[in-house]
Design an enzyme around this catalytic site. Structure first.
Site, short mmCIF file in Angstrom:
data_model
loop_
_atom_site.label_atom_id
_atom_site.label_comp_id
_atom_site.label_asym_id
_atom_site.label_seq_id
_atom_site.Cartn_x
_atom_site.Cartn_y
_atom_site.Cartn_z
N PRO A 45 -73.75 55.04 -5.53
CA PRO A 45 -72.41 55.47 -5.09
C PRO A 45 -72.46 56.54 -4.00
O PRO A 45 -71.69 56.50 -3.04
CB PRO A 45 -71.78 56.01 -6.38
CG PRO A 45 -72.42 55.19 -7.44
CD PRO A 45 -73.84 54.99 -6.99
N GLU A 46 -73.34 57.53 -4.15
CA GLU A 46 -73.60 58.52 -3.10
C GLU A 46 -75.06 58.93 -3.14
O GLU A 46 -75.68 58.96 -4.21
CB GLU A 46 -72.74 59.79 -3.27
CG GLU A 46 -71.45 59.79 -2.48
CD GLU A 46 -70.31 59.17 -3.26
OE1 GLU A 46 -69.29 58.85 -2.65
OE2 GLU A 46 -70.45 59.01 -4.47
N THR A 47 -75.58 59.24 -1.96
CA THR A 47 -76.88 59.88 -1.85
C THR A 47 -76.68 61.21 -1.15
O THR A 47 -76.03 61.28 -0.09
CB THR A 47 -77.87 59.01 -1.05
OG1 THR A 47 -78.07 57.77 -1.74
CG2 THR A 47 -79.21 59.71 -0.90
N HIS A 73 -69.98 64.88 -7.63
CA HIS A 73 -71.10 64.45 -8.48
C HIS A 73 -72.43 64.51 -7.72
O HIS A 73 -73.47 64.81 -8.31
CB HIS A 73 -70.83 63.06 -9.06
CG HIS A 73 -71.34 61.91 -8.27
ND1 HIS A 73 -70.62 61.35 -7.23
CD2 HIS A 73 -72.49 61.20 -8.36
CE1 HIS A 73 -71.32 60.34 -6.73
NE2 HIS A 73 -72.45 60.22 -7.39
#
Length: 260
Positions: A45-47, A73
């Protein structure tokens, strides 16, 4: 330490899996296109990309397809790695990002719980878009707008039951959508449909909009929240002036080395 990459789950709780994030420890920032390509390859979802920036750490966040301006997050996952693996003796850490500075500290009551100090994004009440009820499949009680649209429903059951066509929802409204209601066992629950036309498991930054709304409605500054996606997440929140404090837990799922 040869390891420079960690996959961590953020805002976990009992029976809740939280939101996965990649954390890439850099010696210096990479070009934007290179960071975007790596985030696409990792497909989380995110890095978060983080590096030593003198008096604090620089940080940027990328989904597989775009850079995001603020990621709760991803920040929690990064702070967990830095405070549990890189330097466990530290009590707190500061990040520099394009919008300013972020501060993360261990909770005074529980050093495993990390508290993120984020800017609040208070919403303004707006008229209900004509297509909203049909797109969601339920009638909203109220609609508010900040960076994302905030849609208020009557009950947690309604929030859990939503099955919208997310691409159609985002395409017609032109922004991310937060849906919220009072919680059965917590102060409030939410779900978040993102500009990537998917549902986000747990969204720290959305609570920078949720908290001003719920504090105004409930009259208390400290609130307990859950994001009721399929993975689920738990947040311990406090509104302090123009800042929103987001407390949560994280755990490392895997660790290794990225070779460019």
């Amino acid at each position: 330490m040869s390891e420079n990459y960690f996959h961590a789950d953020a805002f976990i709780g009992e029976g809740l899996r939280g939101n996965p994030a990649g954390v890439y420890l850099l010696k210096k920032p990479l070009e934007t296109a290179e960071m975007q390509a790596i985030a696409n390859e990792l497909c989380l979802p995110e890095t978060a990309f983080v590096w030593d920036d003198g008096d604090m750490h620089g940080i940027r966040w990328f989904t597989p397809s775009r850079e995001v301006d603020l990621c709760g997050h991803g920040t929690l996952a990064t702070a967990h790695v830095l405070l549990s693996v890189v330097n466990p003796a530290l009590h707190d850490i500061r990040f520099r990002f394009a919008g300013g500075e972020l501060y993360v500290a261990r909770s005074a009551e529980d050093r495993e719980r990390l508290i993120l100090d984020f800017p609040s994004r208070p919403p303004q009440k707006v008229a209900e878009p004509a297509a909203l009820a049909a797109l969601l499949g339920t009638q909203p009680l109220e609609v508010w707008q900040a960076t994302a649209m905030l849609v208020v429903l009557e009950s947690e059951a309604q929030v859990r039951a939503l099955q919208p066509d997310i691409p159609a929802l985002i395409d017609q409204l032109g922004c991310s959508v937060i849906v919220t209601a009072p919680g059965d066992n917590v102060d409030f629950v939410s779900r978040y449909f993102s500009l990537d036309c998917s549902e986000d498991p747990v969204t720290g930054s959305a609570h920078c909009t949720l908290m001003p709304y719920w504090v105004g409605r409930l009259g208390r500054q400290v609130l307990h929240a859950k994001q009721v996606s399929s993975r689920g997440g738990e947040l311990f929140c406090e509104l302090k002036g123009e800042r929103t404090l987001l407390g949560g837990y994280a755990r490392i799922f895997l660790r290794g080395e990225i070779n460019l």
